[in-house]
Design a protein around this motif. Structure first.
Motif: not given
Ligand code: GDP
Length: 193
Positions: A10-17, A131-136, A168-171
């Motif tokens: 959880s919280n790895v960014g699956k929903s964002t992806l 491998v998500n969040k590579m922006d960090k 970097t799913a967020k972007k």
């Molecule tokens: P899930 O629990 O795996 O579904 O995760 P979410 O999609 O809800 O994302 C969890 C947190 O990670 C949120 O605050 C997102 O904004 C953040 N997040 C998702 N993708 C990225 C990314 O590519 N870069 C960064 N820095 N944060 C991200």
């Protein structure tokens, strides 16, 4: 039906992806444990489903036994659908994945991500680690090489672009993942001929 599955802690960014992949919007950051059953959506351009499996591993406020149940459900879902799963995407947080793996690599302990990666390989499911969040992440190559090492595949990661996809799913920066998934889909189409 043909299916692509997304798995990950959880919280790895699956929903964002998921949102990036499908163009739909899904609730993120909701109460963990609420949307536990696998959700399926049609992938915009192709004729297969993309299934977001419940996040496993630590979630604050969720008791250990519930987390175990969720993991069991995920494993059973994958076993049941193995024949239909074209590609599995294992999403990890590039910023924290190495620390989390190393913290859980004690005696008799296998970290969730490593266990899931091997489980998918045992089932012969082509797997891409997103491998998500590579922006960090600053030390990109070193981090990705370390991840190969922890997953039991030989660095350098650049040899594994069908398996290791930094994003970097967020972007919306997910091209390496699209390329890797496409590679596996096309390889299977060739096999089917
Ligand atoms: P899930 O629990 O795996 O579904 O995760 P979410 O999609 O809800 O994302 C969890 C947190 O990670 C949120 O605050 C997102 O904004 C953040 N997040 C998702 N993708 C990225 C990314 O590519 N870069 C960064 N820095 N944060 C991200």
């Amino acid at each position: 039906a043909d299916e692509v599955v997304l798995a990950g802690r959880s919280n790895v960014g699956k929903s964002t992806l998921m949102r990036e992949l499908t163009g739909h919007s899904f609730e993120t950051g909701g109460k963990p444990g609420v949307t536990r059953s696998p959700n399926s959506y049609d992938w915009a351009s192709d004729d297969f489903m993309i299934t977001d499996l419940p996040g496993f591993g630590f979630m604050s406020g969720v008791p250990e036994e519930v987390r175990e149940e969720i993991k069991t459900e995920v494993v059973q879902y994958i076993e049941r659908h193995a024949d239909d799963i074209l590609v599995a995407i294992l999403v990890v947080d590039g910023k924290s994945v190495i620390d989390i793996i190393d913290r859980h690599s004690g005696e008799g302990e296998i970290p969730h991500d490593v266990e899931m990666f091997h489980f998918l390989q045992e089932l012969d499911i082509p797997t891409v680690v997103a491998v998500n969040k590579m922006d960090k992440v600053d030390d990109r190559d070193e981090r990705l090489n370390d991840l190969c090492d922890r997953l039991g595949i030989y660095p350098p990661w650049k040899q594994w672009q069908e398996t290791i996809a930094p994003i970097t799913a967020k972007k919306g920066s997910i091209e390496p993942l699209n390329d890797a998934v496409r590679h596996h889909l096309e390889a299977q189409k060739r096999d089917d001929l």
